[in-house]
Structures are given as C-alpha cells and as structure tokens.
Design a protein around this motif. Structure first.
Motif, mmCIF file in Angstrom:
data_model
loop_
_atom_site.group_PDB
_atom_site.id
_atom_site.type_symbol
_atom_site.label_atom_id
_atom_site.label_comp_id
_atom_site.label_asym_id
_atom_site.label_seq_id
_atom_site.Cartn_x
_atom_site.Cartn_y
_atom_site.Cartn_z
ATOM 1 N N ASN A 75 -0.603 19.247 15.031
ATOM 2 C CA ASN A 75 -0.520 20.413 15.611
ATOM 3 C C ASN A 75 0.900 20.679 16.568
ATOM 4 N N PHE A 76 1.215 19.539 17.052
ATOM 5 C CA PHE A 76 2.377 19.436 18.072
ATOM 6 C C PHE A 76 3.555 18.697 17.518
ATOM 7 N N ARG A 77 3.393 17.410 17.328
ATOM 8 C CA ARG A 77 4.313 16.303 16.969
ATOM 9 C C ARG A 77 5.135 16.969 15.742
ATOM 10 N N GLY A 78 4.133 17.324 14.708
ATOM 11 C CA GLY A 78 4.418 17.978 13.496
ATOM 12 C C GLY A 78 5.361 19.204 13.390
ATOM 13 N N ALA A 79 4.590 20.087 14.111
ATOM 14 C CA ALA A 79 5.412 21.164 14.489
ATOM 15 C C ALA A 79 6.635 21.328 14.869
ATOM 16 N N TYR A 80 6.836 20.300 16.005
ATOM 17 C CA TYR A 80 8.100 20.328 16.721
ATOM 18 C C TYR A 80 9.129 19.619 15.816
ATOM 19 N N PHE A 81 8.947 18.671 15.063
ATOM 20 C CA PHE A 81 9.875 17.976 14.218
ATOM 21 C C PHE A 81 9.987 18.871 12.841
ATOM 22 N N THR A 82 9.048 19.753 12.442
ATOM 23 C CA THR A 82 9.420 20.539 11.434
ATOM 24 C C THR A 82 10.527 21.551 11.830
ATOM 25 N N LEU A 83 10.241 22.305 13.265
ATOM 26 C CA LEU A 83 11.351 23.058 13.492
ATOM 27 C C LEU A 83 12.685 22.460 13.740
ATOM 28 N N GLN A 84 12.584 21.366 14.213
ATOM 29 C CA GLN A 84 13.793 20.509 14.489
ATOM 30 C C GLN A 84 14.606 20.403 13.089
ATOM 31 N N GLN A 85 14.027 19.903 12.031
ATOM 32 C CA GLN A 85 14.589 19.581 10.738
ATOM 33 C C GLN A 85 15.095 20.813 10.216
ATOM 34 N N PHE A 86 14.314 22.005 10.622
ATOM 35 C CA PHE A 86 14.892 23.350 9.683
ATOM 36 C C PHE A 86 15.839 24.138 10.544
ATOM 37 N N ILE A 87 16.012 23.785 11.842
ATOM 38 C CA ILE A 87 17.151 24.442 12.599
ATOM 39 C C ILE A 87 18.512 24.464 11.899
ATOM 40 N N PRO A 88 18.981 23.598 11.147
ATOM 41 C CA PRO A 88 20.479 23.541 10.605
ATOM 42 C C PRO A 88 20.224 24.472 9.280
ATOM 43 N N LEU A 89 18.985 24.650 8.819
ATOM 44 C CA LEU A 89 18.724 25.462 7.533
ATOM 45 C C LEU A 89 18.715 26.846 7.702
ATOM 46 N N LEU A 90 18.145 27.249 8.995
ATOM 47 C CA LEU A 90 17.910 28.498 9.421
ATOM 48 C C LEU A 90 19.258 29.409 9.413
ATOM 49 N N LYS A 91 18.867 30.696 8.703
ATOM 50 C CA LYS A 91 20.254 31.640 8.607
ATOM 51 C C LYS A 91 20.312 32.229 10.005
ATOM 52 N N ALA A 144 2.151 15.710 9.457
ATOM 53 C CA ALA A 144 2.069 14.616 10.467
ATOM 54 C C ALA A 144 2.966 13.782 10.178
ATOM 55 N N SER A 145 3.476 13.662 8.913
ATOM 56 C CA SER A 145 4.521 12.684 8.423
ATOM 57 C C SER A 145 6.109 13.074 8.775
ATOM 58 N N LEU A 146 6.610 12.232 9.559
ATOM 59 C CA LEU A 146 8.135 12.731 9.685
ATOM 60 C C LEU A 146 8.789 12.515 8.539
ATOM 61 N N GLN A 147 8.499 11.491 7.655
ATOM 62 C CA GLN A 147 9.267 11.386 6.599
ATOM 63 C C GLN A 147 9.065 12.554 5.531
ATOM 64 N N ASP A 148 7.831 13.020 5.581
ATOM 65 C CA ASP A 148 7.492 14.163 4.589
ATOM 66 C C ASP A 148 8.401 15.223 5.223
ATOM 67 N N ILE A 149 8.085 15.441 6.347
ATOM 68 C CA ILE A 149 9.166 16.775 6.820
ATOM 69 C C ILE A 149 10.796 16.745 6.449
ATOM 70 N N GLN A 150 11.232 15.339 6.471
ATOM 71 C CA GLN A 150 12.570 15.120 6.206
ATOM 72 C C GLN A 150 12.676 15.418 4.661
ATOM 73 N N GLN A 151 11.842 14.938 3.784
ATOM 74 C CA GLN A 151 11.829 15.260 2.526
ATOM 75 C C GLN A 151 11.869 16.574 2.260
ATOM 76 N N LEU A 152 10.826 17.320 2.802
ATOM 77 C CA LEU A 152 10.862 18.807 2.588
ATOM 78 C C LEU A 152 12.220 19.350 2.724
ATOM 79 N N LYS A 153 12.829 19.098 4.184
ATOM 80 C CA LYS A 153 14.180 19.789 4.498
ATOM 81 C C LYS A 153 15.085 19.415 3.396
#
Length: 247
Positions: free
Chosen positions: A110-126, A60-69
């Motif tokens: 469920n939605f916002r967090g999933a959306y931005f998890t996907l967004q942040q990881f797109i550059p890292l996806l092979k 649910a935290s955009l900051q956490d998602i960015q830190q994970l990425k």
C-alpha cells in the motif's frame, strides 16, 4: 473524439475490482491500457476480457516495479495516465497483537510499493500527465483494529501531496481518490465468507446517509474525470466517495 484517444494508461492491480472497472472505463474512452497484477492467470484473463495489455508484477517487489518500468519504456514510451490502485487491507486486530508480517505485507504494497511505483514512473510521465492514487476514507479515521491499513493510506496521501508539489512544474497532476465502503472482492480476499461480507455491507449501508454501498464504477468514473482535460486545474486534492459516511 473519445477523451483518451491515443493515450497510454497504466492501472496497477487491474485484474479485479476498482482496477478492473477503471481499466474498462479508460478503454471505453479510447485509451490503450496496461494492467498489472500478481497472479498471471488472473491478469491475462482480465486483459483478454477488457482488451487491455497484461503485465505480471507484484507492487510489493521493487525489482518487479523496475522491470515494469523498463518494459513500458522500451515498448510503449511515455505514459499519460498512471492509476496506482493495487492494495490490500491486511488482517484486522489491535496494535497490541499486530504481527510484523501483517505490518510488512500491508505497508510493502500500500505504501512502499505505491511510493516506488510513482518514483520509477516519473521519468516516463508526459508533461501534463495525470497520476491518481487509490486511497481510502480510513486515511482520516482512527478506528480500532485497523491501525496498519489506516496508517498506510494516511502515508500514501502525504506523499501524493508532496508529489503534486514536486511535479507541478511539468504540469503533472497528482490526486487521490478515497472510497468509502465499496463492493469489490477485497473483503473476500481478507478472509470473510460471502454471508459475512453481505452482513457487513448491510451494517455499513445503515451508516451511510445515501443508504447505498459504493461500486467500483463510481471510483472508475472519478479516476477518468481526474485524468481528463476537464480536471487540468486540479492537483494535490483528495476526492471522497463515501455517500456522506464521513460527514
């Protein structure tokens, strides 16, 4: 050789239930798996049991998602498999009395967090990577007293299909897995006591043509299939695992 040897997989909400079972299945197939979760003790305990790598983060935290990425990019590089699994059911009740707090809690994870998890990881996806979103059969249902949860999963399905279209040029596949009733800890976390959970499962089982409740392992095997080379021509698709409940 195992299907996922030398592959890196991320499983959000991997410390219990479907996430835990999927992390276990991926590891058994040779993958290096990073699991995430909000509770440090639970994530680290699960990681030790599984042989996974823990990372404490709140979807649910955009900051956490960015830190994970940032952490994964710096320490592991590109990602082969992304399973966006973390989610909550929230509190049941009619639209008339649904609180803003409950709405925000469910949508933020469920939605916002999933959306931005996907967004942040797109550059890292092979190129050729697999993304699987955990949805639910409720995305296409309109039962009373579950408006927010149902809406969160319907929105998730919509953006998953858009992502499948946007990422197709890189051969990145995005699919959804939609379980029906499944034995996990989620009902207990929603506030039901053990007797109430069992009573609910018994009632639901009678509505399922196959007369059984799904397991986390059923979902895990589907995620593994969709992440494998055997599913290389599948994207933008929803896979329903409900024993025929929605027939």
């Amino acid at each position: 050789m195992k299907r996922f040897t030398d592959k890196l997989a991320i499983v959000t909400g991997g410390n219990s239930g479907i996430g835990y079972a999927t992390a276990k299945a991926l590891i058994n197939e040779g993958a290096k798996v990073i699991i995430t979760g909000r509770r440090k003790e639970a994530v680290e305990k699960a990681a030790t049991e599984l042989g996974a790598i823990p990372f404490v983060t709140d979807q649910a935290s955009l900051q956490d998602i960015q830190q994970l990425k940032t952490h994964i990019e710096a320490n592991y590089g590109k990602v082969d498999i992304l399973f966006v699994n973390a989610g909550i059911t929230g509190t049941r009740g009619p639209i008339e009395t649904t609180s803003i707090e409950n709405f925000d809690n469910v949508m933020n994870i469920n939605f916002r967090g999933a959306y931005f998890t996907l967004q942040q990881f797109i550059p890292l996806l092979k190129d050729g990577a697999s993304v699987v979103m955990l949805s639910s059969i409720v995305a296409n249902m309109h039962s009373a007293n579950s408006s927010v949860y149902q809406a969160s999963k319907a929105a998730l399905n919509s953006i998953s299909k858009t992502a499948a279209n946007e990422l197709a040029a890189r051969r990145i596949r995005v699919n959804m897995v939609s379980p029906g009733p499944t034995r996990t800890e989620v009902l207990g976390k929603a506030g039901l006591d053990p007797a109430g959970v069992e009573a609910l499962y018994e009632t639901l089982q009678e509505k399922i043509p196959l007369k059984q409740i799904g397991t986390a392992e059923h979902v895990a095997q589907m995620v593994c299939y969709l992440s494998s080379a055997e599913a290389s021509f599948i994207t933008g698709s929803e896979f329903v695992l409900d024993g025929g409940m929605t027939l």
